[in-house]
Every structure is written in C-alpha cells, then in structure tokens.
Scaffold this motif. Sequence first.
Motif, PDB file in Angstrom:
ATOM      1  N   SER A   1       0.825  -1.204   0.000  1.00 30.41           N
ATOM      2  CA  SER A   1       0.000   0.000   0.000  1.00 30.41           C
ATOM      3  C   SER A   1       0.858   1.253   0.000  1.00 30.41           C
ATOM      4  N   ALA A   2       1.943   1.248   0.767  1.00 30.60           N
ATOM      5  CA  ALA A   2       2.837   2.404   0.818  1.00 30.60           C
ATOM      6  C   ALA A   2       3.512   2.625  -0.535  1.00 30.60           C
ATOM      7  N   GLN A   3       3.959   1.543  -1.150  1.00 34.92           N
ATOM      8  CA  GLN A   3       4.622   1.648  -2.448  1.00 34.92           C
ATOM      9  C   GLN A   3       3.652   2.126  -3.531  1.00 34.92           C
ATOM     10  N   ALA A   4       2.389   1.688  -3.442  1.00 35.73           N
ATOM     11  CA  ALA A   4       1.385   2.146  -4.404  1.00 35.73           C
ATOM     12  C   ALA A   4       1.148   3.644  -4.278  1.00 35.73           C
ATOM     13  N   GLY A   5       1.443   4.203  -3.093  1.00 36.31           N
ATOM     14  CA  GLY A   5       1.298   5.637  -2.862  1.00 36.31           C
ATOM     15  C   GLY A   5       2.537   6.428  -3.237  1.00 36.31           C
ATOM     16  N   GLY A   6       3.529   5.768  -3.801  1.00 35.15           N
ATOM     17  CA  GLY A   6       4.717   6.466  -4.268  1.00 35.15           C
ATOM     18  C   GLY A   6       5.869   6.521  -3.287  1.00 35.15           C
ATOM     19  N   PHE A   7       5.817   5.705  -2.233  1.00 40.22           N
ATOM     20  CA  PHE A   7       6.881   5.723  -1.217  1.00 40.22           C
ATOM     21  C   PHE A   7       7.795   4.516  -1.350  1.00 40.22           C
ATOM     22  N   GLU A   8       9.041   4.706  -0.968  1.00 41.95           N
ATOM     23  CA  GLU A   8       9.966   3.594  -0.829  1.00 41.95           C
ATOM     24  C   GLU A   8       9.792   3.012   0.568  1.00 41.95           C
ATOM     25  N   THR A   9      10.055   1.718   0.709  1.00 44.57           N
ATOM     26  CA  THR A   9       9.926   1.069   2.019  1.00 44.57           C
ATOM     27  C   THR A   9      11.232   0.338   2.355  1.00 44.57           C
ATOM     28  N   PRO A  10      12.312   1.092   2.571  1.00 47.45           N
ATOM     29  CA  PRO A  10      13.627   0.477   2.798  1.00 47.45           C
ATOM     30  C   PRO A  10      13.731  -0.160   4.185  1.00 47.45           C
ATOM     31  N   LYS A  11      14.664  -1.089   4.304  1.00 52.48           N
ATOM     32  CA  LYS A  11      14.944  -1.718   5.593  1.00 52.48           C
ATOM     33  C   LYS A  11      15.935  -0.835   6.346  1.00 52.48           C
ATOM     34  N   LEU A  12      15.413   0.101   7.102  1.00 50.56           N
ATOM     35  CA  LEU A  12      16.247   1.035   7.852  1.00 50.56           C
ATOM     36  C   LEU A  12      16.403   0.569   9.292  1.00 50.56           C
ATOM     37  N   LYS A  13      17.414   1.117   9.957  1.00 49.81           N
ATOM     38  CA  LYS A  13      17.637   0.834  11.374  1.00 49.81           C
ATOM     39  C   LYS A  13      17.513   2.122  12.179  1.00 49.81           C
ATOM     40  N   TYR A  14      17.060   1.976  13.434  1.00 55.99           N
ATOM     41  CA  TYR A  14      16.959   3.123  14.330  1.00 55.99           C
ATOM     42  C   TYR A  14      18.347   3.726  14.558  1.00 55.99           C
ATOM     43  N   GLN A  15      18.399   5.053  14.582  1.00 60.29           N
ATOM     44  CA  GLN A  15      19.649   5.752  14.849  1.00 60.29           C
ATOM     45  C   GLN A  15      19.761   6.187  16.313  1.00 60.29           C
ATOM     46  N   ALA A  16      18.631   6.332  16.988  1.00 62.88           N
ATOM     47  CA  ALA A  16      18.651   6.746  18.394  1.00 62.88           C
ATOM     48  C   ALA A  16      19.257   5.635  19.262  1.00 62.88           C
ATOM     49  N   PRO A  17      20.185   5.970  20.161  1.00 59.29           N
ATOM     50  CA  PRO A  17      20.881   4.952  20.961  1.00 59.29           C
ATOM     51  C   PRO A  17      19.953   4.044  21.754  1.00 59.29           C
ATOM     52  N   GLU A  18      18.856   4.584  22.269  1.00 58.33           N
ATOM     53  CA  GLU A  18      17.972   3.764  23.105  1.00 58.33           C
ATOM     54  C   GLU A  18      17.286   2.643  22.336  1.00 58.33           C
TER      55      GLU A  18
END
Length: 284
Positions: free
Chosen positions: A122-139
């Motif tokens: 659904s997100a991709q159909a709306g024009g968005f990429e859905t990459p496998k990202l990781k949290y940057q915040a230390p917690e």
Amino acid sequence: MNEQDLKRAFQDVVVASSPPPSMDPGIALGRAHKARSKRRASITGAAVAVLVVGVGLGSAFALNPQGTTNYLVGAGQSSSSNPGMPGSQWGEKWPVGQSDRTATNGPQADRGVQLLNALMASAQAGGFETPKLKYQAPEYQNGEMQRTRAQISTNKGQTPEVWVYTAHVPVQKNGKVGMMLAEVSMPRPSDPAEPCALAKRFWGMSEATCKVRDVNGVQVGDASSQEEGRVMQWMSYKAPNGWTVNIAQNASYEGSGYPGLDGNPFLASELATMATDAKFLLGS
C-alpha cells in the motif's frame, strides 16, 4: 502507554513452554506397514467410492457451489471460533513452540509477514519507498524499523482464541522518512461496532479526537492524537466478519534519526480506503 511500554509489558509475561513429545521410530514404522497392507486391500473399493462421491458432488456443486467448495477444502468453523483460523495446539502455558505470547514461526507468524507485505504494498502504491532502515537513536540499539509481530491476546482455554498482528514500515521519499503502522485482530467479543468507539481503543488512546468517515458505504473511525510518542492519525475499521483493522501514519518515525516528511504520508481519505482493503483481513 507508548510502544516501548507496551513492549516491556509483553516481555514481563515471558514464560517457557514444554516442547512437543518426540516420536518413537519403531512404533511409527510398524504403523506404516499396517497402513500399507490396508491400503492395498481397499484400493479397489476406494476407487468405486471416489466415483460415487464425484457424481454426488457434481450435483451438489450445481445446487450450492460455495458450500461444495468449502466441503472440498475442509473449510468451516474452527476450534478458535474464527473461520479459516484453526485453534492453536497449547503447551502448559503458551501455544506449542512459543516461550511467550509471540509466535516466531508457523502459520501465525506467517500471517504477521503477510500483514507487513500488505502494508508495504500500500505504501509503495502511494509512491513511497519502504527500505529496511535501522533506528539511529541509541535507546533503540540499532534495531530494525521495518518489523512485524504476531501475538496471542487470549489465554489457554479462552474462547474465541484471538491473535493480533502488527506491522511497522518506514516510508521514505526524497531522503525523508515517515511511519506506517497496521494492527489487525481476529474478532474480539469486546470490540465495539461504532467506528469511533473502536478507534479510541487503539493503544488505549481514549482521549483521541474522532469522526466517522464513509468509504463507499462503509464506515470507519477517523481518529487523531497529539499525545507525545503516539501516532498522529489512524483509521479503524470493523469488518462484517468481526475482524478489526487499524491503519496509522505519522510524518516522522520516532527514534529513526531521519528527517521527517513534510506531512502525513497519505490523505485522510486515502488512509480510510486503505483500512477497508480486503488484503488486511489476512485471508479471513
């Protein structure tokens, strides 16, 4: 309660379950020999029976196609009182193979992956990429931002058996990242039918503002909240079969370390339509 509190609450109930008993190979081999002898003796009779049943089913299909199809595939009311969803085999405390409420493999875990894929589509159909990202915040300890979970919310012996599936997806455009979340539940007797009453039960956000939105003759709860650490907007839908769908969005993804989108990923009307999409009912 924010997402971290919810996660800790579930972790508090972790209890080990007993593994299933092992199979005796000698007994299994003996049963196989007996079964083979019986099968050879009855193969002629079975062929005749198949022919007779085939004729009968042909007539039945002409009168009731759906009913005959259900018979052939073994469909019907399951032990969990959720059509198409067989009840779990339980150990001492949790379903077999689980050490807490979360399924990490098997059909329930597979439905969690199915939900993740549906949300990404659904997100991709709306024009968005859905990459496998990781949290940057230390917690968040460099955890995965794209994730899914299948958890049982009822206890052993309770009926109907209820599983809840959750998926989180980072949605990215022009280097900026927002958040999409889906929570889908099997029918729960306590779930209200009124859309806004249903929406205000999502993550306990009873103070959310809500209005009823019509989507092609179907009503959904259009809710929003400005509470810190909470999703900003979500749509809640109760399907005719009792399953509930919550689709949420936020212009930013908490703890991601990435700049947020300029606004919510989808218009309210688009999000509402998404909530009523049959693919989020996970084959129910």
